[in-house]
Design an enzyme around this catalytic site. Structure first.
Site, short mmCIF file in Angstrom:
data_model
loop_
_atom_site.label_atom_id
_atom_site.label_comp_id
_atom_site.label_asym_id
_atom_site.label_seq_id
_atom_site.Cartn_x
_atom_site.Cartn_y
_atom_site.Cartn_z
N SER A 1 -10.03 -15.33 -9.38
CA SER A 1 -8.86 -15.97 -8.78
C SER A 1 -8.53 -15.27 -7.45
CB SER A 1 -7.70 -15.95 -9.76
OG SER A 1 -6.61 -16.66 -9.24
N ASN B 1 -17.34 -17.28 -10.13
CA ASN B 1 -16.99 -16.49 -8.94
C ASN B 1 -17.03 -17.30 -7.66
OD1 ASN B 1 -17.06 -14.00 -7.05
ND2 ASN B 1 -19.02 -15.01 -6.69
N LYS C 1 -6.50 -21.99 -6.44
CA LYS C 1 -6.57 -20.79 -7.28
C LYS C 1 -5.42 -20.76 -8.29
CE LYS C 1 -10.26 -18.72 -5.46
NZ LYS C 1 -11.49 -18.47 -6.22
N TYR D 1 -6.51 -23.58 -0.45
CA TYR D 1 -7.11 -22.47 -1.20
C TYR D 1 -6.14 -21.92 -2.27
CZ TYR D 1 -9.25 -17.83 -1.95
OH TYR D 1 -9.81 -16.71 -2.50
N THR E 1 -15.99 -8.70 2.28
CA THR E 1 -17.11 -9.64 2.15
C THR E 1 -17.13 -10.56 3.36
OG1 THR E 1 -15.82 -11.36 1.09
CG2 THR E 1 -16.76 -9.68 -0.37
P1 NAP Z 1 -18.43 -14.83 0.02
O1 NAP Z 1 -18.98 -13.55 0.48
O2 NAP Z 1 -18.21 -15.95 0.98
O3 NAP Z 1 -19.37 -15.35 -1.19
C1 NAP Z 1 -19.15 -16.61 -1.77
C2 NAP Z 1 -20.27 -16.90 -2.75
O4 NAP Z 1 -20.04 -18.20 -3.32
C3 NAP Z 1 -21.63 -16.92 -2.08
O5 NAP Z 1 -22.60 -16.40 -2.95
C4 NAP Z 1 -21.86 -18.42 -1.88
O6 NAP Z 1 -23.26 -18.69 -1.91
C5 NAP Z 1 -21.18 -18.99 -3.12
N1 NAP Z 1 -20.79 -20.38 -2.94
C6 NAP Z 1 -19.84 -20.89 -2.12
N2 NAP Z 1 -19.80 -22.22 -2.20
C7 NAP Z 1 -20.75 -22.57 -3.09
C8 NAP Z 1 -21.20 -23.81 -3.59
N3 NAP Z 1 -20.67 -24.97 -3.20
N4 NAP Z 1 -22.22 -23.81 -4.50
C9 NAP Z 1 -22.79 -22.64 -4.91
N5 NAP Z 1 -22.38 -21.44 -4.47
C10 NAP Z 1 -21.39 -21.41 -3.57
O7 NAP Z 1 -17.03 -14.64 -0.68
P2 NAP Z 1 -16.45 -13.52 -1.66
O8 NAP Z 1 -15.40 -12.82 -0.92
O9 NAP Z 1 -17.51 -12.77 -2.33
O10 NAP Z 1 -15.71 -14.48 -2.69
C11 NAP Z 1 -16.07 -14.61 -4.05
C12 NAP Z 1 -14.85 -15.11 -4.80
O11 NAP Z 1 -13.78 -14.17 -4.64
C13 NAP Z 1 -14.32 -16.45 -4.31
O12 NAP Z 1 -13.93 -17.26 -5.40
C14 NAP Z 1 -13.09 -16.04 -3.50
O13 NAP Z 1 -12.13 -17.07 -3.46
C15 NAP Z 1 -12.60 -14.85 -4.27
N6 NAP Z 1 -11.72 -13.93 -3.52
C16 NAP Z 1 -12.22 -13.20 -2.48
C17 NAP Z 1 -11.36 -12.32 -1.81
C18 NAP Z 1 -11.82 -11.45 -0.68
O14 NAP Z 1 -10.98 -10.72 -0.09
N7 NAP Z 1 -13.10 -11.43 -0.33
C19 NAP Z 1 -10.01 -12.20 -2.20
C20 NAP Z 1 -9.56 -12.98 -3.25
C21 NAP Z 1 -10.42 -13.84 -3.91
P3 NAP Z 1 -24.02 -19.72 -0.94
O15 NAP Z 1 -23.28 -19.83 0.34
O16 NAP Z 1 -25.38 -19.10 -0.84
O17 NAP Z 1 -24.04 -20.99 -1.75
#
Ligand code: NAP
Length: 253
Positions: free
Chosen positions: A136, A85, A154, A150, A183
């Site tokens: 993704s 994730n 993906k 980005y 998020t």
């Molecule tokens: P988020 O709130 O920024 O959370 C990201 C998570 O990844 C956090 O727990 C962060 O933890 C961890 N992380 C980031 N870099 C890291 C690293 N180098 N090592 C270990 N942990 C790491 O983002 P989110 O929206 O939940 O995103 C989760 C996934 O969903 C991502 O892959 C993102 O691309 C995908 N996504 C999100 C959306 C959206 O609208 N939110 C849409 C499409 C896809 P720490 O900072 O504590 O390490």
């Protein structure tokens, strides 16, 4: 027997919701999580006790992935599923300004760490005929302003799902887009990196928040959790799919 599941990026957002949803659906499950921020990991530990274990660290550090895997194996003897994730959005910039080192750093997190995670866990996930579930993005197949690093990472992740499913017949693998989710990644788009996007795309993300159209993280987290707990359907093994696709009807909230 209780399932053992690895989830990356569990400190907040979709990853944290995946952990909480797994325990809501199946309280006996054992989850191994990783993220860099320790305080939220301690909160999860306080909430779920012996069912939740964590490693504090960066997923680009192969020794941390090894530690996570070997701790799961030494304590519980197996791994049923892995949910990849963790991911980052930056750098957000036009291709003519591409900062190659920043692109490489993003690729280390969004793609190469997942290749490493597969390599280290595959001997165990193949023994359980388990599942790799990748988080993704719609951006893997659609253009969003200045998200070249980005979106391409993906898209590569989608292909990695195809590769794993075709080369490793003892496991299943699926890349799933979570929709646009409320998020801290969205906060970052609205308040920081959006300034580097086209006005039209920046406004679109701000409007989604203002009109309450961002998804609650529980919505995609339910799909990822059920895939990790119940397994990826054979018919979509190796594909890229959206969380709300009809093929995933049985996995949705
Ligand atoms: P988020 O709130 O920024 O959370 C990201 C998570 O990844 C956090 O727990 C962060 O933890 C961890 N992380 C980031 N870099 C890291 C690293 N180098 N090592 C270990 N942990 C790491 O983002 P989110 O929206 O939940 O995103 C989760 C996934 O969903 C991502 O892959 C993102 O691309 C995908 N996504 C999100 C959306 C959206 O609208 N939110 C849409 C499409 C896809 P720490 O900072 O504590 O390490």
């Amino acid at each position: 027997m209780a399932k053992v599941i690895i989830v990356t990026g569990v400190s907040r957002g979709i990853g944290r919701s995946i952990v909480e949803t797994i325990f809501k659906l199946s309280p006996e499950t054992v989850v191994y999580g990783i993220a860099r921020s320790e305080a939220p990991l301690q909160e999860l530990k306080a909430a779920y006790g012996d069912n939740f274990h964590y490693v504090v660290g960066d997923i680009t550090d192969a020794s941390k992935l090894e530690q996570l895997t070997q701790t799961a194996i030494s304590q519980h003897g197996k791994i049923d599923s892995v949910v990849a994730n963790a991911g980052v959005l930056e750098p957000v910039e036009k291709i003519h300004n591409a900062d190659i080192d920043a692109w490489k750093k993003l690729y280390d997190i969004n793609l190469f760490s997942i290749v490493s995670l597969i390599k280290v866990t595959l001997p165990y996930v193949s023994k359980t005929n388990g599942n790799y579930v990748f988080v993704s993005s719609d951006a893997s197949t659609m253009y969003f302003s200045n998200w070249g690093a980005y979106g391409s990472s993906k898209a590569a992740l989608n292909h990695l799902a195809l590769t794993v499913a075709n080369e490793e017949k003892s496991v299943k693998c699926l890349a799933v887009a979570p929709g646009i989710v409320d998020t801290s990644m969205q906060v970052n788009i609205r308040e920081n990196v959006g300034a580097n996007m086209s006005k039209e795309h920046h406004e679109m993300f701000k409007d989604l928040k203002a009109s309450n159209k961002l998804l609650d993280s529980n919505v995609p987290a339910t799909v990822y959790s059920k895939l990790a707990l119940n397994g990826i359907p054979e018919a979509i093994n190796g594909t890229y799919i959206s969380y709300d696709a009809p093929e995933l009807r049985d996995y949705q909230i």
